[in-house]
Enzyme design. Structure first.
Site, PDB file in Angstrom:
ATOM      1  N   TYR A  12       0.828  -1.200   0.000  1.00  0.00           N
ATOM      2  CA  TYR A  12       0.000   0.000   0.000  1.00  0.00           C
ATOM      3  C   TYR A  12       0.867   1.256   0.000  1.00  0.00           C
ATOM      4  O   TYR A  12       0.598   2.202  -0.731  1.00  0.00           O
ATOM      5  CB  TYR A  12      -0.899  -0.010   1.240  1.00  0.00           C
ATOM      6  CG  TYR A  12      -1.949   1.072   1.232  1.00  0.00           C
ATOM      7  CD1 TYR A  12      -3.195   0.840   0.664  1.00  0.00           C
ATOM      8  CD2 TYR A  12      -1.692   2.322   1.780  1.00  0.00           C
ATOM      9  CE1 TYR A  12      -4.158   1.825   0.646  1.00  0.00           C
ATOM     10  CE2 TYR A  12      -2.646   3.317   1.766  1.00  0.00           C
ATOM     11  CZ  TYR A  12      -3.883   3.067   1.195  1.00  0.00           C
ATOM     12  OH  TYR A  12      -4.841   4.046   1.181  1.00  0.00           O
ATOM     13  N   PHE A  32     -10.239  19.705 -24.148  1.00  0.00           N
ATOM     14  CA  PHE A  32     -10.626  18.306 -24.216  1.00  0.00           C
ATOM     15  C   PHE A  32     -11.883  18.166 -23.352  1.00  0.00           C
ATOM     16  O   PHE A  32     -12.047  18.921 -22.385  1.00  0.00           O
ATOM     17  CB  PHE A  32      -9.500  17.369 -23.745  1.00  0.00           C
ATOM     18  CG  PHE A  32      -9.928  15.943 -23.883  1.00  0.00           C
ATOM     19  CD1 PHE A  32     -10.090  15.389 -25.141  1.00  0.00           C
ATOM     20  CD2 PHE A  32     -10.254  15.179 -22.777  1.00  0.00           C
ATOM     21  CE1 PHE A  32     -10.560  14.085 -25.296  1.00  0.00           C
ATOM     22  CE2 PHE A  32     -10.723  13.873 -22.930  1.00  0.00           C
ATOM     23  CZ  PHE A  32     -10.870  13.331 -24.183  1.00  0.00           C
ATOM     24  N   THR A  33     -12.744  17.237 -23.716  1.00  0.00           N
ATOM     25  CA  THR A  33     -14.074  17.150 -23.077  1.00  0.00           C
ATOM     26  C   THR A  33     -14.007  17.133 -21.544  1.00  0.00           C
ATOM     27  O   THR A  33     -14.664  17.929 -20.873  1.00  0.00           O
ATOM     28  CB  THR A  33     -14.821  15.888 -23.557  1.00  0.00           C
ATOM     29  OG1 THR A  33     -13.952  14.764 -23.408  1.00  0.00           O
ATOM     30  CG2 THR A  33     -15.247  16.010 -25.008  1.00  0.00           C
ATOM     31  N   ASP A  71      -0.820  19.534 -20.831  1.00  0.00           N
ATOM     32  CA  ASP A  71      -1.502  18.244 -20.895  1.00  0.00           C
ATOM     33  C   ASP A  71      -0.690  17.383 -21.862  1.00  0.00           C
ATOM     34  O   ASP A  71      -0.720  17.586 -23.081  1.00  0.00           O
ATOM     35  CB  ASP A  71      -2.942  18.419 -21.392  1.00  0.00           C
ATOM     36  CG  ASP A  71      -3.681  17.079 -21.511  1.00  0.00           C
ATOM     37  OD1 ASP A  71      -3.016  16.027 -21.493  1.00  0.00           O
ATOM     38  OD2 ASP A  71      -4.921  17.090 -21.642  1.00  0.00           O
ATOM     39  N   LYS A  90      -2.700   6.781 -22.529  1.00  0.00           N
ATOM     40  CA  LYS A  90      -2.148   7.137 -23.843  1.00  0.00           C
ATOM     41  C   LYS A  90      -0.623   7.156 -23.744  1.00  0.00           C
ATOM     42  O   LYS A  90       0.051   6.331 -24.332  1.00  0.00           O
ATOM     43  CB  LYS A  90      -2.671   8.503 -24.292  1.00  0.00           C
ATOM     44  CG  LYS A  90      -4.169   8.526 -24.584  1.00  0.00           C
ATOM     45  CD  LYS A  90      -4.596   9.927 -24.974  1.00  0.00           C
ATOM     46  CE  LYS A  90      -6.092  10.076 -25.058  1.00  0.00           C
ATOM     47  NZ  LYS A  90      -6.702   9.478 -26.246  1.00  0.00           N
ATOM     48  N   ARG A 125     -16.599  13.207 -32.875  1.00  0.00           N
ATOM     49  CA  ARG A 125     -15.959  14.352 -32.228  1.00  0.00           C
ATOM     50  C   ARG A 125     -16.531  15.602 -32.897  1.00  0.00           C
ATOM     51  O   ARG A 125     -15.936  16.214 -33.757  1.00  0.00           O
ATOM     52  CB  ARG A 125     -14.442  14.304 -32.350  1.00  0.00           C
ATOM     53  CG  ARG A 125     -13.776  13.125 -31.674  1.00  0.00           C
ATOM     54  CD  ARG A 125     -13.537  13.240 -30.179  1.00  0.00           C
ATOM     55  NE  ARG A 125     -14.673  13.139 -29.289  1.00  0.00           N
ATOM     56  CZ  ARG A 125     -14.565  12.852 -27.991  1.00  0.00           C
ATOM     57  NH1 ARG A 125     -13.405  12.610 -27.437  1.00  0.00           N
ATOM     58  NH2 ARG A 125     -15.629  12.812 -27.221  1.00  0.00           N
ATOM     59  N   PHE A 182     -22.254  12.460 -24.645  1.00  0.00           N
ATOM     60  CA  PHE A 182     -21.826  11.510 -25.677  1.00  0.00           C
ATOM     61  C   PHE A 182     -21.492  10.137 -25.124  1.00  0.00           C
ATOM     62  O   PHE A 182     -21.515   9.156 -25.845  1.00  0.00           O
ATOM     63  CB  PHE A 182     -20.627  12.075 -26.457  1.00  0.00           C
ATOM     64  CG  PHE A 182     -19.427  12.358 -25.607  1.00  0.00           C
ATOM     65  CD1 PHE A 182     -19.278  13.582 -24.979  1.00  0.00           C
ATOM     66  CD2 PHE A 182     -18.443  11.397 -25.426  1.00  0.00           C
ATOM     67  CE1 PHE A 182     -18.167  13.850 -24.183  1.00  0.00           C
ATOM     68  CE2 PHE A 182     -17.327  11.655 -24.648  1.00  0.00           C
ATOM     69  CZ  PHE A 182     -17.197  12.877 -24.016  1.00  0.00           C
TER      70      PHE A 182
HETATM   71  N1  F0G Z   1      -6.432  14.989 -21.978  1.00  0.00           N
HETATM   72  C1  F0G Z   1      -6.455  14.548 -23.245  1.00  0.00           C
HETATM   73  C2  F0G Z   1      -5.801  15.347 -24.318  1.00  0.00           C
HETATM   74  C3  F0G Z   1      -7.095  13.341 -23.544  1.00  0.00           C
HETATM   75  O1  F0G Z   1      -7.114  12.930 -24.817  1.00  0.00           O
HETATM   76  C4  F0G Z   1      -7.709  12.603 -22.512  1.00  0.00           C
HETATM   77  C5  F0G Z   1      -8.417  11.372 -22.798  1.00  0.00           C
HETATM   78  C6  F0G Z   1      -7.660  13.109 -21.208  1.00  0.00           C
HETATM   79  C7  F0G Z   1      -7.007  14.303 -20.981  1.00  0.00           C
HETATM   80  C8  F0G Z   1      -8.311  12.393 -20.080  1.00  0.00           C
HETATM   81  O2  F0G Z   1      -7.575  11.265 -19.741  1.00  0.00           O
HETATM   82  O3  F0G Z   1      -9.124   9.348 -20.219  1.00  0.00           O
HETATM   83  O4  F0G Z   1      -7.116   9.058 -18.768  1.00  0.00           O
HETATM   84  O5  F0G Z   1      -9.048  10.350 -17.980  1.00  0.00           O
HETATM   85  N2  F0G Z   1      -8.765  11.000 -23.950  1.00  0.00           N
HETATM   86  C9  F0G Z   1      -9.448   9.757 -24.267  1.00  0.00           C
HETATM   87  C10 F0G Z   1      -9.770   9.715 -25.743  1.00  0.00           C
HETATM   88  C11 F0G Z   1     -10.638   9.471 -23.440  1.00  0.00           C
HETATM   89  O6  F0G Z   1     -10.422   8.745 -26.155  1.00  0.00           O
HETATM   90  O7  F0G Z   1      -9.354  10.576 -26.517  1.00  0.00           O
HETATM   91  P1  F0G Z   1      -8.258   9.933 -19.160  1.00  0.00           P
END
Ligand code: F0G
Length: 482
Positions: free
Chosen positions: A80, A132-133, A223, A266, A389, A455
């Site tokens: 842990y 980003f969303t 980011d 990623k 998108r 979405f």
């Molecule tokens: N920032 C970027 C540029 C991303 O593309 C993503 C995730 C995140 C932050 C959030 O990271 O998913 O680990 O919480 N992108 C994924 C996609 C979901 O399908 O493009 P996460």
């Protein structure tokens, strides 16, 4: 047309790895694909993988792992607190990014949650090259707003600009002037700008952003989720960086940032997330939040196995021959589609190949979600699962009015090291057929519409019976074939 370098004279992107473990795929008949799409409410997020042939939904958490990553997972130290696995990851983070402090998080948005809670207050404005969303949602939920200030070329589907992810420096100055530096908690730069087609920013642009921020005492938040593609593009496209190693470019970008966070789903081809900084005060603030949302400081919600894989994955990111596969396959797919006249985003970016739905299905109005309709149609005719998108990925404004997206894209992600060239060619072939029959594709309308990040779970129906006509035409042209 591509500046991406191929190894072979025939423009064949060449994988610098071999496949040693495989997973069997299913290609179910088109009638089943239609049924599956209907069950999923025309939302590719809601499809079951057993109905999917090529999963191009995302590159997140689905990149192929290397033999070295898998081997490292067996050596994980499971405790842990204070595990050796954490120390290995921490050392790798410090080595690569040169920042003193590393904090683990279970994924990228978890880092966004903590950073937004600390820095964003009602009235805060966060300038960024593009949102980003999940990032936008966290900033808004904390009472802030965003200002998207990419260069104008960012929204040109076809451009010769090799760095469409660059921030417009004049617009940055104007935003700071308008809202006052005291209301700008940080400027966010997103590597490999996701929602505009995986487009990179240049090192030079980041240096310019830094100059402006330094003048006003504003922090830069990087980011780095899509950093590996951005690194590759800086190396291959930016004149002043041609002689730099990937490691040197990473270090230069890191030196220009105050806080770096990323999704290790990623970057690093594992499942997790990370934050790093040189600033002790920031580190201590973030550290307070970790046990609340993530877990103890030495795992941050990640399994120790994933942390081991991430350590190796990050090291592999520093190898040009490891990170070139994605961008080269994407460039190949983009160029093959261009030969068929299919409208795609150029120059080819990272992350995936992006179809321009506004042109592909220019007969579908934006309030019938052209990119969503195209995603649905492509799955039906091919079993290829992409991700909308566009407007569907936006949220309605406070009056319930649609916010039309600047771009309507169907993203066909290229998870790193996963697909073969013949699979890419199959996708190109079916997209070509669909393009010839594009007038058969019709619009979508919501049946169930969640308020936040709609979405993910929203369900849609068709505005007419266009899907049946599409299936009939497919049978006419392809006979019994799948
Ligand atoms: N920032 C970027 C540029 C991303 O593309 C993503 C995730 C995140 C932050 C959030 O990271 O998913 O680990 O919480 N992108 C994924 C996609 C979901 O399908 O493009 P996460």
């Amino acid at each position: 047309m591509s500046e991406v370098k191929f190894f072979s004279g025939e423009n064949i992107p060449l994988e610098m790895h071999k496949v040693r473990i495989i997973q069997k795929l299913n290609l179910v008949p088109i009638e089943r694909r239609l049924e599956a799409m209907t069950e999923a409410g025309n939302n590719t997020f809601l499809l079951k993988n057993r109905d999917v042939f090529l999963d191009m939904l995302t590159d997140s958490g689905v990149n192929a792992m290397s033999d070295k990553q898998l081997a490292a997972m067996m050596e994980a130290d499971d405790s842990y607190a204070g595990s050796e696995t954490f120390t290995k990851l921490e050392n790798k983070m410090i080595e690569i990014f040169g920042k003193k402090y590393f904090l683990p998080a279970h994924q990228g948005r978890a880092a966004e949650n903590i950073i937004s809670q600390i820095f964003v207050k009602p009235g805060s404005v966060v300038p960024m090259n593009y949102h980003f969303t999940t990032t936008k949602a966290h900033i808004v939920i904390n009472g802030g707003s965003i200002e998207e200030i990419p260069i104008d070329e960012a929204f040109q589907i076809n451009s010769k600009d090799l760095f469409k992810g660059n921030m417009d420096i004049d617009k940055l100055n104007a935003v700071i002037e308008k809202y006052g530096a005291e209301n700008v908690p940080f400027v966010r730069l997103e590597a490999g700008t996701n929602l505009i087609g995986g487009q990179p920013f240049s090192l030079k642009n980041m240096q310019e952003v830094r100059e402006v921020c330094a003048k006003h005492g504003i922090l830069i938040l990087l980011d780095a989720s899509l950093l590996s593609d951005n690194l590759y593009f800086i190396k291959t496209r930016e004149e002043q960086c041609k002689e730099m190693s990937i490691r040197e470019i990473t270090s230069a970008l890191s030196d220009l940032s105050d806080i770096i966070y990323f999704s290790a789903r990623k970057l690093g081809s594992a499942r997790g997330g990370a934050i790093c900084t040189n600033d002790e005060k920031i580190y201590l603030k973030i550290r307070e939040f970790l046990p609340l949302y993530e877990g103890f400081l030495t795992y941050g919600g990640m399994s120790v196995r994933e942390m081991e894989a991430m350590t190796v994955g990050l090291e592999e990111t520093m190898d040009e021959n490891m990170i070139n596969q994605g961008p080269q396959f994407i460039a190949f797919m983009t160029e093959e589609l261009l030969k068929k006249g299919v409208p795609v985003v150029t120059p080819p970016g990272g992350l995936g190949c992006h179809l321009n739905a506004l042109e592909f299905v220019d007969h579908i109005p934006q309030n019938q979600y052209p990119a969503g309709a195209l995603a649905s149609a492509l799955f039906i005719v091919s079993g290829v699962r992409g991700m909308e998108r566009g407007t569907l990925s936006e949220q309605r404004d406070e009056n319930g009015k649609e916010t039309f997206s600047n771009m309507e894209l169907l993203r066909l992600a290229m998870p790193r090291r996963v697909f073969t060239l013949s699979q890419v060619k199959y996708a190109v072939d079916r997209i070509g057929w669909l393009y010839e029959n594009r007038k058969l594709i019709g619009g979508l309308k919501f049946i169930e519409e969640p308020k936040i990040l709609r979405f993910f779970f929203g369900r849609l129906g068709t505005v007419s019976d266009w899907q049946t006509q599409l299936v009939n035409k497919f049978r006419e042209d392809f006979g019994d074939s799948l």
